[in-house]
Design a protein around this motif. Structure first.
Motif, PDB file in Angstrom:
ATOM      1  N   PHE A  84     -17.098   6.127 -11.446  1.00 53.94           N
ATOM      2  CA  PHE A  84     -16.996   6.278 -10.193  1.00 53.94           C
ATOM      3  C   PHE A  84     -17.033   4.802  -9.399  1.00 53.94           C
ATOM      4  CE2 PHE A  84     -17.941  11.214 -10.359  1.00 53.94           C
ATOM      5  CZ  PHE A  84     -16.601  11.459 -10.613  1.00 53.94           C
ATOM      6  N   PRO A  85     -18.360   4.241  -9.682  1.00 56.36           N
ATOM      7  CA  PRO A  85     -18.401   3.081  -9.103  1.00 56.36           C
ATOM      8  C   PRO A  85     -17.355   2.051  -9.421  1.00 56.36           C
ATOM      9  CG  PRO A  85     -20.552   3.731 -10.021  1.00 56.36           C
ATOM     10  CD  PRO A  85     -19.533   4.442 -10.410  1.00 56.36           C
ATOM     11  N   VAL A  86     -16.778   1.865 -10.548  1.00 56.01           N
ATOM     12  CA  VAL A  86     -15.586   1.272 -10.890  1.00 56.01           C
ATOM     13  C   VAL A  86     -14.415   1.265  -9.998  1.00 56.01           C
ATOM     14  CG1 VAL A  86     -13.977   0.524 -12.733  1.00 56.01           C
ATOM     15  CG2 VAL A  86     -16.289   0.612 -13.154  1.00 56.01           C
ATOM     16  N   VAL A  87     -14.271   2.803  -9.805  1.00 56.16           N
ATOM     17  CA  VAL A  87     -12.870   3.112  -9.083  1.00 56.16           C
ATOM     18  C   VAL A  87     -13.463   2.776  -7.376  1.00 56.16           C
ATOM     19  CG1 VAL A  87     -11.970   5.043  -7.871  1.00 56.16           C
ATOM     20  CG2 VAL A  87     -12.576   5.222 -10.570  1.00 56.16           C
TER      21      VAL A  87
ATOM     22  N   LEU B 218      -6.273   6.849 -16.585  1.00 54.88           N
ATOM     23  CA  LEU B 218      -5.120   7.080 -15.559  1.00 54.88           C
ATOM     24  C   LEU B 218      -5.794   7.844 -14.330  1.00 54.88           C
ATOM     25  CD1 LEU B 218      -2.322   8.337 -17.861  1.00 54.88           C
ATOM     26  CD2 LEU B 218      -2.218   6.628 -16.406  1.00 54.88           C
ATOM     27  N   SER B 219      -6.570   8.775 -14.585  1.00 54.42           N
ATOM     28  CA  SER B 219      -7.201   9.276 -13.260  1.00 54.42           C
ATOM     29  C   SER B 219      -8.027   8.369 -12.525  1.00 54.42           C
ATOM     30  CB  SER B 219      -8.322  10.511 -13.822  1.00 54.42           C
ATOM     31  OG  SER B 219      -7.749  11.338 -14.590  1.00 54.42           O
ATOM     32  N   GLY B 220      -8.757   7.667 -13.064  1.00 56.98           N
ATOM     33  CA  GLY B 220      -9.395   6.154 -12.139  1.00 56.98           C
ATOM     34  C   GLY B 220      -8.374   5.576 -11.384  1.00 56.98           C
ATOM     35  N   PHE B 221      -7.440   5.231 -12.183  1.00 58.83           N
ATOM     36  CA  PHE B 221      -6.536   4.301 -11.526  1.00 58.83           C
ATOM     37  C   PHE B 221      -5.706   4.833 -10.201  1.00 58.83           C
ATOM     38  CE2 PHE B 221      -2.215   2.584 -11.285  1.00 58.83           C
ATOM     39  CZ  PHE B 221      -2.242   1.281 -11.089  1.00 58.83           C
ATOM     40  N   LEU B 222      -5.213   6.125 -10.455  1.00 57.86           N
ATOM     41  CA  LEU B 222      -4.490   6.756  -9.297  1.00 57.86           C
ATOM     42  C   LEU B 222      -5.580   6.861  -8.325  1.00 57.86           C
ATOM     43  CD1 LEU B 222      -2.328   9.255 -11.660  1.00 57.86           C
ATOM     44  CD2 LEU B 222      -1.702   6.900 -10.503  1.00 57.86           C
ATOM     45  N   VAL B 223      -6.748   7.348  -8.738  1.00 58.98           N
ATOM     46  CA  VAL B 223      -7.505   7.700  -7.445  1.00 58.98           C
ATOM     47  C   VAL B 223      -8.134   6.241  -6.811  1.00 58.98           C
ATOM     48  CG1 VAL B 223      -9.851   8.269  -6.801  1.00 58.98           C
ATOM     49  CG2 VAL B 223      -8.304   9.811  -8.129  1.00 58.98           C
ATOM     50  N   SER B 224      -8.118   5.227  -7.533  1.00 60.87           N
ATOM     51  CA  SER B 224      -8.541   3.856  -7.159  1.00 60.87           C
ATOM     52  C   SER B 224      -7.521   3.252  -6.226  1.00 60.87           C
ATOM     53  CB  SER B 224      -8.881   2.959  -8.160  1.00 60.87           C
ATOM     54  OG  SER B 224      -9.234   1.805  -7.894  1.00 60.87           O
ATOM     55  N   VAL B 225      -6.228   3.540  -6.652  1.00 61.54           N
ATOM     56  CA  VAL B 225      -5.210   3.096  -5.663  1.00 61.54           C
ATOM     57  C   VAL B 225      -5.151   3.487  -4.399  1.00 61.54           C
ATOM     58  CG1 VAL B 225      -2.780   3.213  -5.638  1.00 61.54           C
ATOM     59  CG2 VAL B 225      -3.655   2.494  -7.769  1.00 61.54           C
ATOM     60  N   ILE B 226      -5.578   5.130  -4.520  1.00 58.55           N
ATOM     61  CA  ILE B 226      -5.291   5.723  -3.052  1.00 58.55           C
ATOM     62  C   ILE B 226      -6.684   5.348  -2.477  1.00 58.55           C
ATOM     63  CG2 ILE B 226      -6.096   8.126  -2.098  1.00 58.55           C
ATOM     64  CD1 ILE B 226      -4.558   9.282  -4.575  1.00 58.55           C
TER      65      ILE B 226
END
Length: 460
Positions: free
Chosen positions: A97-100, A140-148
Motif C-alpha cells: 500500500f505505501p508503494v501504491v 497489476l492490482s497495485g498498478f491500476l489502483v496507483s494510477v487512479i
C-alpha cells in the motif's frame, strides 16, 4: 491475498501425464489466464517505465519499503508457513500500500518481485509459476489502483504515471486519507478477484471453493488496510519513522501466522477437511448436545472403493487428487451445520445433526450417487470412482460417538462384503444395490434409486 502455494490440482490431471514442467500440468484455461496477466503486466510496465521520471527520492523510498518487507518475511520465517487449501492471506499489504500511495505506479509492478523472491528463498520453496502469478496479481492490482490514486491527486493519467505526491499533501488531510483507504480497499478487492478466478479455473466448474471472504478474512483485510495506510503516512512524513512501524507490523504478521498454524493443526493437508482428532472432538460435543435435548443425529463412514487399486494403477499423486475430488463432492452435498472430516486413508466421516434414519439414508444415497457421477480421467481414459457408506443413528445404533462409529463401521464392512457402491445400516437394515436383508430387517422408505429426494440437504 494469494492463491494456495501448494496447489490442489483438479481431479484427473496427473503430474507427468502431459509434461514434466509443473506449469504445463495445470488446466489449459489456467495457463492461458496466467499468461494473459503476465503479458498485461509486462506491457503496462513498458508503458509506465517510458513515462516515469525516476528520482533518487523515489528509489530511496522504494528501497526502504523493500527492506521493511524483508524484515517482516525474515521475522516470521521461524514460525513456518501453513498451507491451507484455496487462499492464503498475509500482511504484506503493509508494504504494497505505501508503494501504491507514495510512488509512481511503475514501482507497484516492481515491488512484488523482490518480496516474493525473499518469500521463496527464506520461507518455503514452492511452484515457481504460482509465485509468478501471485506477484503478477499484486503488481497489476497495485498498478491500476496507483494510477487512479495519482490521477486523483497528481493531475491526470500522465501526471499519475510520472509524478510523485509532495509531502504534506493528501495523506495528511482527512479527504486524502479517506480516498487512500478506498483505493487500498479497491486493491484488496481486485487482487482477491484475480486470485479467486485463478482458483476457480484451477478447481474446475464442478468443484466448490471456500468463500473468498468470511468474518476472519474480513478482519485480516481490514487490519492489513489500516496498517498499510498508517505505514504510508509515516513514510511520507519521514522514512526514519519506518523504524517504529516495523515492530507492530512484524508482531501482527506473526500473530496471523500463528492463527493459521493453529488452523492447519486442525485440518487434513490433502483435503482441507477436519482431521480425525478434531472431527471426533467436535462430533462428541454435537452428540452430547443431541442426547441432552433428546434430538437426533447420524454418523456416516464413507470409504472409497478399491482405492488401493487406484494408487497402484495410476500413482499416489492421482490418488491424492481423487481424495480431494471426493472430499469436495461430499462437501457440496452437505449443509453448513453438518460436520465432515477425513478419518484416515480413504475414509471420511460425516455427522448429520438432527437427522433420523430416513434422512441419513437419503443423504448417504445422494453422496453415493454424486461421487459415482464424478468425471475423472487419466490421460483421457475415464476412471470410475465409487464409495460405500455405513450409517448409524443415535438412539437406534448407539448413544455416544464410540458406539455410533463402531456401528457405522460394521455397516460399512457389510456394504463392502455385499458388493460395494452401496449404503448399509447396522443390524441387518437393507442397503442399496442388492444388499441382502438380514433377519432383523426393518423397512425403510424407498429412496427412489439414484434420484435425489427432497430434504434439507438438497443443493438448489
Amino acid at each position: 491475498m494469494s492463491i494456495s502455494e501448494k496447489p490442489a490440482a483438479p481431479v484427473g490431471r496427473v503430474p507427468g501425464g502431459r509434461s514434466s514442467w509443473p506449469v504445463l500440468q495445470e488446466p489449459q484455461g489456467l495457463i492461458v489466464y496466467m499468461c494473459l496477466l503476465l503479458v498485461a503486466a509486462l506491457f503496462l510496465f513498458g508503458v509506465a517505465f517510458a513515462l516515469t521520471v525516476f528520482s533518487l527520492k523515489d528509489l530511496v523510498t522504494f528501497t526502504a519499503l523493500v527492506v521493511g518487507a524483508a524484515i517482516s518475511v525474515e521475522g516470521s520465517r521461524r514460525l513456518g508457513t501453513p498451507t491451507p487449501a484455496g487462499f492464503n492471506r498475509d500482511l504484506l499489504g503493509a508494504w504494497w500500500f505505501p508503494v501504491v500511495l507514495l510512488l509512481p505506479p511503475v514501482y507497484s509492478l516492481l515491488i512484488p518481485i523482490p518480496v516474493y523472491l525473499m518469500v521463496q528463498q527464506r520461507t518455503r520453496r514452492t511452484l515457481v509459476h504460482r509465485r509468478v502469478f501471485n506477484a503478477t496479481s499484486v503488481g497489476l492490482s497495485g498498478f491500476l489502483v496507483s494510477v487512479i490514486w495519482h490521477g486523483v491527486w497528481g493531475g491526470g493519467l500522465v501526471g499519475g504515471l510520472g509524478g510523485v505526491l509532495e509531502a504534506g499533501e493528501p495523506l495528511t488531510t482527512g479527504p486524502g486519507v479517506l480516498v487512500a483507504v478506498l483505493c487500498c480497499a479497491g486493491f484488496t478487492v481486485l487482487n482477491t478477484l484475480l486470485v479467486a478466478l485463478a482458483a476457480r479455473i484451477s478447481s474446475g466448474p464442478g468443484n466448490s471453493l471456500r468463500p473468498m471472504w468470511d468474518r476472519e478474512a474480513l478482519i485480516v483485510d481490514a487490519v492489513e488496510l489500516c496498517v498499510g495506510v498508517t505505514v504510508a503516512i509515516l513514510a511520507q512524513l519521514s522514512l526514519f519513522l519506518l523504524v517504529i512501524a516495523v515492530p507492530p507490523v512484524l508482531l501482527l504478521q506473526r500473530s496471523l501466522l500463528y492463527q493459521q498454524l493453529q488452523m492447519a493443526a486442525r485440518t487434513d493437508p490433502k483435503t482441507g477437511l477436519l482431521n480425525a482428532p478434531t472431527w471426533e472432538q467436535e462430533a462428541s460435543v454435537e452428540i452430547a448436545r443431541a442426547r441432552s435435548s433428546r434430538g437426533r443425529a447420524a454418523v456416516l463412514i464413507v470409504d472409497i472403493d478399491h482405492f488401493k487399486r487406484v494408487n497402484d494403477s495410476h500413482g499416489h499423486l492421482f490418488g491424492d487428487q481423487v481424495l480431494l475430488g471426493v472430499a469436495t463432492t461430499i462437501a457440496q452435498q452437505l449443509r453448513q451445520s453438518d460436520l465432515l472430516g477425513r478419518f484416515g486413508g480413504e475414509e471420511f466421516v460425516v455427522l448429520l445433526p438432527g437427522s433420523d434414519t430416513t434422512e441419513a439414508w437419503r443423504a448417504a444415497e445422494r453422496l453415493r450417487s454424486q461421487v459415482g457421477g464424478m468425471d475423472i480421467a487419466v490421460d483421457g481414459v475415464p476412471v470410475h470412482i465409487t464409495i460405500s457408506i455405513g450409517v448409524a443413528v443415535i438412539g437406534d445404533h448407539g448413544n455416544d460417538l464410540v458406539e455410533l462409529l463402531t456401528a457405522a463401521d460394521l455397516a460399512l464392512y457389510r456394504a463392502k462384503e455385499t458388493g460395494r457402491n452401496r449404503v448399509c445400516l447396522p443390524a441387518g437394515r437393507p442397503g442399496v444395490g442388492g444388499t441382502i436383508p438380514g433377519p432383523r430387517e426393518a423397512e425403510l422408505p424407498d429412496p427412489g434409486g439414484p434420484a435425489e429426494p427432497t430434504d434439507p440437504r438438497e443443493v438448489t
